[in-house]
Design an enzyme around this catalytic site. Structure first.
Site, mmCIF file in Angstrom:
data_model
loop_
_atom_site.group_PDB
_atom_site.id
_atom_site.type_symbol
_atom_site.label_atom_id
_atom_site.label_comp_id
_atom_site.label_asym_id
_atom_site.label_seq_id
_atom_site.Cartn_x
_atom_site.Cartn_y
_atom_site.Cartn_z
ATOM 1 N N GLY A 62 0.779 -1.227 0.000
ATOM 2 C CA GLY A 62 0.000 0.000 0.000
ATOM 3 C C GLY A 62 0.816 1.285 0.000
ATOM 4 O O GLY A 62 0.383 2.304 -0.525
ATOM 5 N N ASP A 100 0.481 3.820 4.243
ATOM 6 C CA ASP A 100 -0.631 4.392 3.496
ATOM 7 C C ASP A 100 -1.769 4.809 4.416
ATOM 8 O O ASP A 100 -2.305 5.900 4.307
ATOM 9 C CB ASP A 100 -1.134 3.395 2.432
ATOM 10 N N ASP A 139 -5.895 2.282 10.343
ATOM 11 C CA ASP A 139 -7.312 2.014 10.558
ATOM 12 C C ASP A 139 -7.491 1.698 12.041
ATOM 13 O O ASP A 139 -7.623 2.604 12.861
ATOM 14 C CB ASP A 139 -7.698 0.851 9.632
ATOM 15 N N LYS A 180 -7.826 6.837 10.109
ATOM 16 C CA LYS A 180 -9.259 6.854 10.464
ATOM 17 C C LYS A 180 -9.350 6.929 11.981
ATOM 18 O O LYS A 180 -9.395 5.888 12.650
ATOM 19 C CB LYS A 180 -9.947 5.566 9.993
ATOM 20 N N PHE A 196 -14.268 2.495 3.616
ATOM 21 C CA PHE A 196 -13.187 1.772 2.950
ATOM 22 C C PHE A 196 -12.750 2.573 1.730
ATOM 23 O O PHE A 196 -13.543 2.867 0.852
ATOM 24 C CB PHE A 196 -13.616 0.356 2.553
ATOM 25 N N VAL A 197 -11.486 2.937 1.723
ATOM 26 C CA VAL A 197 -10.990 3.773 0.629
ATOM 27 C C VAL A 197 -9.968 3.026 -0.218
ATOM 28 O O VAL A 197 -9.296 2.111 0.258
ATOM 29 C CB VAL A 197 -10.379 5.093 1.156
ATOM 30 N N ASP A 214 -5.753 -0.795 -2.013
ATOM 31 C CA ASP A 214 -6.467 -1.707 -2.911
ATOM 32 C C ASP A 214 -7.736 -2.261 -2.301
ATOM 33 O O ASP A 214 -7.923 -2.256 -1.079
ATOM 34 C CB ASP A 214 -5.577 -2.905 -3.243
ATOM 35 N N ARG A 216 -5.103 0.110 -6.973
ATOM 36 C CA ARG A 216 -3.879 0.691 -6.411
ATOM 37 C C ARG A 216 -3.345 1.835 -7.269
ATOM 38 O O ARG A 216 -2.755 2.775 -6.762
ATOM 39 C CB ARG A 216 -2.777 -0.370 -6.283
HETATM 40 P P1 XMP Z 1 -4.949 -1.504 10.856
HETATM 41 O O1 XMP Z 1 -6.411 -1.772 11.155
HETATM 42 O O2 XMP Z 1 -4.073 -2.547 11.453
HETATM 43 O O3 XMP Z 1 -4.929 -1.689 9.293
HETATM 44 O O4 XMP Z 1 -4.558 -0.103 11.213
HETATM 45 C C1 XMP Z 1 -3.954 -1.260 8.509
HETATM 46 C C2 XMP Z 1 -4.019 -1.952 7.185
HETATM 47 O O5 XMP Z 1 -5.356 -2.308 6.818
HETATM 48 C C3 XMP Z 1 -5.595 -2.029 5.476
HETATM 49 N N1 XMP Z 1 -6.680 -1.036 5.385
HETATM 50 C C4 XMP Z 1 -7.204 -0.537 4.263
HETATM 51 N N2 XMP Z 1 -6.902 -0.783 2.972
HETATM 52 N N3 XMP Z 1 -8.583 0.730 2.310
HETATM 53 C C5 XMP Z 1 -7.612 -0.142 2.010
HETATM 54 O O6 XMP Z 1 -7.363 -0.336 0.835
HETATM 55 C C6 XMP Z 1 -8.948 1.034 3.585
HETATM 56 O O7 XMP Z 1 -9.845 1.851 3.813
HETATM 57 C C7 XMP Z 1 -8.201 0.355 4.605
HETATM 58 N N4 XMP Z 1 -8.285 0.390 5.968
HETATM 59 C C8 XMP Z 1 -7.320 -0.475 6.391
HETATM 60 C C9 XMP Z 1 -4.302 -1.493 4.933
HETATM 61 O O8 XMP Z 1 -3.586 -2.548 4.346
HETATM 62 C C10 XMP Z 1 -3.549 -1.007 6.133
HETATM 63 O O9 XMP Z 1 -2.159 -1.071 5.989
HETATM 64 MG MG MG Z 2 -0.922 -1.225 4.150
#
Ligand code: XMP
Ligand code: MG
Length: 185
Positions: free
Chosen positions: A48, A104, A107, A135, A156-157, A163, A169
């Site tokens: 990402g 990137d 979350d 987020k 979800f972005v 991706d 991507r």
């Molecule tokens: P956490 O929850 O551990 O997640 O902070 C981090 C990873 O989750 C993926 N992620 C996303 N990927 N759109 C995406 O394409 C989203 O909105 C999203 N939210 C979480 C991502 O791989 C990130 O590194």
């Molecule tokens: Mg990632």
């Protein structure tokens, strides 16, 4: 790939390519001040972070080394479980080094808090985090993030490296994936 025609699967553009680039430039200026005379090792999280890394690294006015890790968290495709597996480890020995993790998106924060601790346990002198997106309302653990591009709502972005099932991507903007695509409401 541009998102001028969103189609059925993307519901809105959240940040345009121009917004991302100009925010990254501001972040680069901060990073230059904070690491003056002491450039950090940039550690990108695959896949990402490739776009953020490419743009940030070229924006920085110092010579920076780059390294990469690939991690995967077990669990459903759009949710993080916090159990992290290293798919590709760093090439560099980071003992005694200042490390700047380039991400990137944050979350739940579970992946990054795990990664930060992991790199600290290897004897890095410092470990800081730079993320393009965060987020805040989805955070499950507290993560100290030094540089944040934009705080975004819990949606979800995709795009700019992010991706859905490996698609989108190379979208230049960050767009919201329509919930019907991933089974949300
Ligand atoms: P956490 O929850 O551990 O997640 O902070 C981090 C990873 O989750 C993926 N992620 C996303 N990927 N759109 C995406 O394409 C989203 O909105 C999203 N939210 C979480 C991502 O791989 C990130 O590194
Ligand atoms: Mg990632």
């Amino acid at each position: 790939m541009d998102s001028h025609q969103l189609g059925d699967n993307l519901s809105a553009i959240l940040h345009t390519e121009d917004e991302l680039r100009s925010r990254l430039a501001e972040m680069a200026r901060e990073i230059e001040v904070d690491y003056a005379g002491n450039p950090p090792l940039l550690v990108g999280v695959l896949k990402g972070a490739v776009m953020v890394m490419a743009d940030l690294a070229r924006e920085l006015r110092f010579h920076a080394q780059m390294d990469w890790m690939a991690v995967s968290s077990y669990g459903a495709s759009t949710k993080s479980s916090g159990v992290v597996r290293i798919l590709k480890d760093l090439d560099a020995d980071i003992t005694g080094r200042d490390v700047l993790i380039v991400e990137d998106i944050i979350d739940s924060g579970l992946t990054l808090s795990w990664l930060k601790e992991n790199l600290e346990s290897r004897g890095a002198k410092s470990v800081r985090i730079c993320t393009m997106l965060r987020k805040p309302e989805a955070l499950k653990v507290e993560v100290d993030v030094a540089y944040v591009g934009f705080d975004i709502p819990v949606e979800f972005v995709v795009g700019y490296g992010l991706d859905f099932a490996e698609d989108y991507r190379n979208l230049r903007d960050v767009a919201v994936l329509a919930p019907h695509v991933y089974g949300g409401e």
